[in-house]
Write an enzyme that holds these catalytic residues in place. Structure first.
Site, PDB file in Angstrom:
ATOM      1  N   ASN A 214       0.847  -1.194   0.000  1.00 13.26           N
ATOM      2  CA  ASN A 214       0.000   0.000   0.000  1.00 13.26           C
ATOM      3  C   ASN A 214       0.880   1.239   0.000  1.00 13.26           C
ATOM      4  OD1 ASN A 214       0.443   0.935   2.869  1.00 13.26           O
ATOM      5  ND2 ASN A 214      -0.325  -1.135   3.252  1.00 13.26           N
ATOM      6  N   PRO A 308      -2.571 -11.731  10.568  1.00 15.53           N
ATOM      7  CA  PRO A 308      -2.888 -11.477  11.974  1.00 15.53           C
ATOM      8  C   PRO A 308      -3.248 -10.010  12.165  1.00 15.53           C
ATOM      9  CG  PRO A 308      -0.518 -11.835  11.653  1.00 15.53           C
ATOM     10  CD  PRO A 308      -1.182 -12.144  10.347  1.00 15.53           C
ATOM     11  N   ILE A 310      -2.568  -7.380  14.417  1.00 12.60           N
ATOM     12  CA  ILE A 310      -1.568  -7.153  15.471  1.00 12.60           C
ATOM     13  C   ILE A 310      -2.165  -6.322  16.611  1.00 12.60           C
ATOM     14  CG2 ILE A 310       0.757  -6.279  15.964  1.00 12.60           C
ATOM     15  CD1 ILE A 310       1.259  -6.447  12.877  1.00 12.60           C
ATOM     16  N   PHE A 326      -4.643   3.489  14.957  1.00 12.97           N
ATOM     17  CA  PHE A 326      -4.963   4.500  13.958  1.00 12.97           C
ATOM     18  C   PHE A 326      -6.109   3.946  13.113  1.00 12.97           C
ATOM     19  CE2 PHE A 326      -2.080   8.195  13.189  1.00 12.97           C
ATOM     20  CZ  PHE A 326      -1.397   8.123  14.391  1.00 12.97           C
ATOM     21  N   LYS A 344     -11.808  -3.296  18.961  1.00 19.77           N
ATOM     22  CA  LYS A 344     -10.459  -3.795  19.283  1.00 19.77           C
ATOM     23  C   LYS A 344     -10.065  -3.472  20.725  1.00 19.77           C
ATOM     24  CE  LYS A 344      -8.820  -3.524  14.461  1.00 19.77           C
ATOM     25  NZ  LYS A 344      -7.647  -3.611  13.587  1.00 19.77           N
TER      26      LYS A 344
END
Ligand code: PMT
Length: 401
Positions: A214, A308, A310, A326, A344
């Site tokens: 990206n 995963p 993280i 972020f 999260k």
């Protein structure tokens, strides 16, 4: 995976003092001495006009190094050239900064050694303006200062009082001791805290020459790592493939894939806090071809498997660090960021809009930070300036946690 602690870790703060053509240049040798007294290593670059006010020999004597004067001096470039000088500096302090120099810096000009060094450097830029008070009030000067501050420069002064021209008002360069104090102050808000920060993209290989990646440049993550270090934290920066160098005192670990980044992060825990700025690939190819995939003329399908997460994994640990994520969003930025904060279980999330022309790979950004019950609009500014504001919010919230 490769790892290095920046070579500047144990070295003194390296300050490049830039001198432009103002009468206040007579105070610059004193500034050099004050900086050296505070443990800094100092080199000096001066404009041609500055030499009308102060001699290179004086500045050489007080700094202990040959003064950098011209861009096109073959002998000087063979010593420490302007790019090396730009990379060497932790801080660039322009004192005095005249109206002309501010205009040239704001315009991004590189027509002499000093302006070129500023443009080629990632060092903190400090400006100590000195000029007639009417000039200082002129909209053109104000606009140039605003432009430079927007890009992350810090302005010191000017002070007010009687001026060399005999008039009174704002325009006097600050006293050398005041400038040296400001440059060397550094906050201790996060002293004793250990941070792990991720930055940049991850690359997920398809074959030996192709990958899924990206547009993250790493600039936001590097700025956050540097602002944390500036606030006294011990910082480990885990970086995907980027073309950036980190400032002194930051331990850096280079990785390529999301799996490598995950392993590097886990190996660095426990820590007091984790800040996940990296644009981690959510998926990777199910398999990597050992040979370059050949064109067949037919359409082809790629099977992707999840990487995963993280951030989620770190936030799920017990005990866990203070966790800052972020959110890169193309629409409904606030709503989506809050949803990620909750999903999260993060302490804070910094949300930015991303698109063709914002967020990724730009010098500037706009951030809004959310906790479960508060929000901080940090506005739009250089990534350096935003990182400093974000670090203040993190320090305050960690204190209250
Ligand atoms: O690098 P720059 O060019 O300066 O650009 C900065 C930036 C736009 C990349 C940065 O400001 C930013 O928004 N970083 C987060 C990018 C991202 O992956 O956002 P996300 O909304 O997809 O992910 C949410 C969070 O989960 C992020 O903290 C991310 O690091 C983390 N994550 C995501 C996926 C994954 N597999 N593991 C993760 O840890």
């Amino acid at each position: 995976m490769s790892r290095n602690v920046s070579e500047k870790a144990e070295t003194p703060r390296r300050v490049l003092v830039g001198v432009s053509a103002g009468i206040a240049a007579y105070k610059t040798p004193e500034l050099v001495r004050r900086l050296r007294e505070r443990g800094c290593e100092v080199r000096v670059a001066m404009t041609r006009g500055a030499k009308e006010f102060i001699t290179p020999l004086t500045l050489q004597a007080v700094s202990g190094h040959r003064v950098h004067e011209t861009l096109l001096d073959v002998e000087a470039e063979a010593g420490m050239g302007h790019i090396e000088l730009a990379r060497w500096a932790d801080d660039i302090v322009v004192a005095p900064a005249t109206a002309d120099l501010l205009a040239r810096l704001a315009a991004g000009m590189a027509d002499d050694l000093l302006t070129t060094a500023v443009l080629a450097s990632r060092a903190r830029l400090w400006l100590a303006p000195a000029m007639n008070h009417v000039m200082w009030d002129h909209p053109a000067v104000r606009q140039n200062i605003a432009t430079l501050e927007q890009r992350g420069a810090r302005t010191l002064g000017p002070g007010s009082g009687s001026q060399a021209c005999g008039e009174e008002g704002y325009g006097r360069m600050l006293a050398p001791g005041e400038i040296a104090d400001a440059v060397t102050a550094g906050s201790e808000a996060l002293a004793g805290k250990r941070f792990v920060v991720t930055a940049g993209p991850t690359y997920e290989a398809l074959d030996p020459v192709r990958f899924i990646g990206n547009r993250s440049s790493g600039r936001m993550g590097f700025a956050v790592a540097e602002a944390l270090a500036e606030a006294g934290a011990e910082v480990t920066l885990i970086a995907g493939p980027v073309h950036l160098s980190a400032r002194g005192g930051i331990e850096r670990i280079d990785v390529r894939t999301a799996a490598e980044m995950r392993d590097a992060v886990m190996a660095q825990l426990p820590a007091d806090a984790f800040v996940s700025v990296a644009a981690v690939a959510d998926y990777r190819p199910a398999s990597r071809s050992d040979e370059k995939i050949k064109r067949s003329g037919e359409s082809m399908q790629l099977e992707l498997v999840p990487n995963p997460d993280i951030l989620r994994e770190v936030a799920g640990l017990s005990p866990r660090p203070f966790v800052v994520g972020f959110a890169a969003e193309t629409s409904d930025v606030g709503e989506n960021a809050r949803a990620k904060l909750e999903a999260k279980s993060l302490d804070l999330i910094a949300a930015n809009r991303v698109g063709d022309d914002c967020g990724f790979d730009a010098g500037e950004n706009a951030l809004v930070v959310y906790s479960s019950d508060r929000e901080w609009d940090l506005g739009s500014a250089s990534k350096t300036a935003l990182a400093e504001k974000l670090v203040s919010v993190i320090a305050e919230q960690m204190e209250n946690a």
